[in-house]
Enzyme design. Sequence first.
Site, PDB file in Angstrom:
ATOM      1  N   LYS A 171      10.133  67.308   2.458  1.00 55.85           N
ATOM      2  CA  LYS A 171      10.308  65.969   2.395  1.00 55.85           C
ATOM      3  C   LYS A 171      11.140  65.490   3.561  1.00 55.85           C
ATOM      4  O   LYS A 171      12.351  66.053   4.004  1.00 55.85           O
ATOM      5  CB  LYS A 171      10.929  65.652   1.054  1.00 55.85           C
ATOM      6  N   ASP A 211       9.266  60.036   2.728  1.00 60.11           N
ATOM      7  CA  ASP A 211      10.094  59.401   1.726  1.00 60.11           C
ATOM      8  C   ASP A 211      10.784  58.118   2.078  1.00 60.11           C
ATOM      9  O   ASP A 211      12.044  58.474   2.091  1.00 60.11           O
ATOM     10  CB  ASP A 211      11.073  60.463   0.743  1.00 60.11           C
ATOM     11  N   LYS A 255      10.371  55.119   0.757  1.00 62.51           N
ATOM     12  CA  LYS A 255      10.504  54.110  -0.374  1.00 62.51           C
ATOM     13  C   LYS A 255      10.237  52.524  -0.165  1.00 62.51           C
ATOM     14  O   LYS A 255      11.292  51.533  -0.236  1.00 62.51           O
ATOM     15  CB  LYS A 255      11.918  54.190  -1.236  1.00 62.51           C
ATOM     16  N   ASP A 302       8.773  45.487  -0.032  1.00 62.09           N
ATOM     17  CA  ASP A 302       9.077  44.222   0.447  1.00 62.09           C
ATOM     18  C   ASP A 302       7.904  43.459   0.309  1.00 62.09           C
ATOM     19  O   ASP A 302       7.185  43.693  -0.840  1.00 62.09           O
ATOM     20  CB  ASP A 302       9.020  44.495   2.322  1.00 62.09           C
ATOM     21  N   THR A 343      16.661  58.802  -9.778  1.00 63.69           N
ATOM     22  CA  THR A 343      17.320  59.702 -10.877  1.00 63.69           C
ATOM     23  C   THR A 343      18.778  59.658 -10.829  1.00 63.69           C
ATOM     24  O   THR A 343      19.614  60.093 -11.657  1.00 63.69           O
ATOM     25  CB  THR A 343      16.915  61.165 -10.498  1.00 63.69           C
ATOM     26  N   ARG A 388      19.824  70.157  -2.166  1.00 63.56           N
ATOM     27  CA  ARG A 388      21.126  71.024  -1.929  1.00 63.56           C
ATOM     28  C   ARG A 388      21.049  72.166  -2.742  1.00 63.56           C
ATOM     29  O   ARG A 388      21.403  73.295  -2.203  1.00 63.56           O
ATOM     30  CB  ARG A 388      22.291  70.205  -2.327  1.00 63.56           C
TER      31      ARG A 388
END
Length: 232
Positions: free
Chosen positions: A32, A59, A61, A64, A119, A211
Amino acid sequence: MGKDVIIACDFASKKDTLAFLDRFESVKPFVKIGMELFYAEGPQIVRDIRERGHQIFLDLKLHDIPTTVKKAMKVLSELDVNMCNLHAAGTRAMMEAALEGLTRADGTRPLLIAVTQLTSTTEERMQNELLITKPIAETVMHYAKNACDAGLDGVVCSPLEAGAVHSVCGDKFMTVTPGIRFAGGDVGDQARITTPAKAREIGSDYIVVGRPITAAEDPVAAYFTCVKDFVG
């Protein structure tokens, strides 16, 4: 639909990203590319990683007005990524416009998925700060249904919601789920999380892991552990 683990390459530079990917000698993991890396390095980082043989989830997002998103998706389509996304909160009209912009002249396009609720968002924050008074589970399902009706391929949601999304939108509608942590690991800034094994059990199609892999002492071993737990 095959399951896969997507590594969130949330690094600040091309140098750090490629140094991380160089550690994977026997496999080319799905990766990603998010806002930080894309804004730091521009579209070329996508091309560079693509040339190395990796599948890419871009990614960014988008959110608009429909016309702007349509034009932006047309540009992103030329980068030949495998998957990209937008916010479902932009409404069906925006999602339909995005799909139109993303589709190339020959009819091919990357997968397009919509973010339901991040999340990191709790129900309390959603209700108090966004003034969305419905329960978060109901809101996520409504956003997922809108994305499905708009013709999208799936949604980004919490792994805890993946099974419910499939029940509402069907098994072929993809669930891409961040919020993955190993048992006993640091939860960071995520609020709605689970383990790779539990995500598989609930019904995630793809899990996005940052992570727990990128900050691990041995990222390659952590990746293969994650694949074993999720893919089997």
